[in-house]
Design a protein around this motif. Structure first.
Motif, PDB file in Angstrom:
ATOM      1  N   SER A 190       0.851  -1.185   0.000  1.00 13.14           N
ATOM      2  CA  SER A 190       0.000   0.000   0.000  1.00 13.14           C
ATOM      3  C   SER A 190       0.889   1.238   0.000  1.00 13.14           C
ATOM      4  O   SER A 190       1.667   1.448   0.938  1.00 13.14           O
ATOM      5  CB  SER A 190      -0.899   0.011   1.237  1.00 13.14           C
ATOM      6  OG  SER A 190      -1.480   1.287   1.418  1.00 13.14           O
ATOM      7  N   ASP A 205      -0.065   4.282   0.404  1.00 15.37           N
ATOM      8  CA  ASP A 205      -0.483   5.165   1.497  1.00 15.37           C
ATOM      9  C   ASP A 205       0.220   4.803   2.806  1.00 15.37           C
ATOM     10  O   ASP A 205       0.682   5.674   3.534  1.00 15.37           O
ATOM     11  CB  ASP A 205      -1.993   5.123   1.694  1.00 15.37           C
ATOM     12  CG  ASP A 205      -2.750   5.795   0.559  1.00 15.37           C
ATOM     13  OD1 ASP A 205      -2.194   6.708  -0.082  1.00 15.37           O
ATOM     14  OD2 ASP A 205      -3.906   5.404   0.320  1.00 15.37           O
ATOM     15  N   THR A 264       0.971  10.281  -3.270  1.00 17.44           N
ATOM     16  CA  THR A 264       0.112   9.098  -3.245  1.00 17.44           C
ATOM     17  C   THR A 264      -1.012   9.180  -4.277  1.00 17.44           C
ATOM     18  O   THR A 264      -1.757   8.229  -4.445  1.00 17.44           O
ATOM     19  CB  THR A 264      -0.504   8.900  -1.856  1.00 17.44           C
ATOM     20  OG1 THR A 264      -1.227  10.083  -1.497  1.00 17.44           O
ATOM     21  CG2 THR A 264       0.577   8.608  -0.822  1.00 17.44           C
TER      22      THR A 264
END
Length: 167
Positions: free
Chosen positions: A123, A125, A141
């Motif tokens: 991920s 993020d 992001t």
């Protein structure tokens, strides 16, 4: 008719699908929406109930979010290595500016990153938050990122705010 159980769907429930809409019903009857940490904490404390609407092919389905632990892991509120990747520790990061970088005045720069600690990025993020905390990096992001694997391991291509790399 009672809502379906998200827990019954297990890890196949689309917690983070763009088409999944969350509804929070507070004890006082207010109805709100969202997926932030405060929503999760209110649901855990019993101050509200959390539901999700998941559109099907012909109709939408209402689910009770009855596994708040799974919900929190899917949304990165609780760390889950299988979903989000990097363990929560100080990463051994090697990086270099991407060879194709052509605009030295751009606020963002492409970089190639490898993690010598053996972690994998699942991920962006989560990794961005970890790098902001550990190195002061402002990882973009909202743009694409990628990876390539070879005998030396995996290299990730990211965009980072240029000024933050000096920190």
């Amino acid at each position: 008719m009672e809502p379906r159980s998200a827990a019954a769907a297990g890890r196949d429930f689309p917690y983070t699908a763009r088409t999944t809409c969350y509804i929070e019903i507070h004890r006082d009857g207010r109805v709100t929406h969202g997926t932030d940490r405060a929503t999760y904490e209110r649901a855990v404390a019993g101050e509200s109930r959390l539901y999700a609407v998941w559109p099907g092919e012909w109709s939408s389905h209402l689910f009770a979010i009855d596994d708040l632990d799974e919900y929190a892991k899917a949304h990165g509120i609780k760390h889950d290595v299988q979903r989000t990747g990097p363990a929560e520790h100080v990463h051994q990061v090697r990086w270099a500016e991407s060879s194709g970088e052509q605009n030295p005045r751009s606020p963002y720069v492409g970089i190639e990153v490898s993690l010598a600690c053996g972690c994998e990025i699942q991920s962006l993020d989560v990794f961005a938050a970890q790098m902001r905390e550990q190195k002061g990096w402002a990882v973009a992001t909202s743009v694409g990122w990628g990876s390539s694997s070879g005998p030396e391991g995996t290299t990730y291509s990211l965009r980072v705010r240029r000024k933050s790399l000096t920190a």
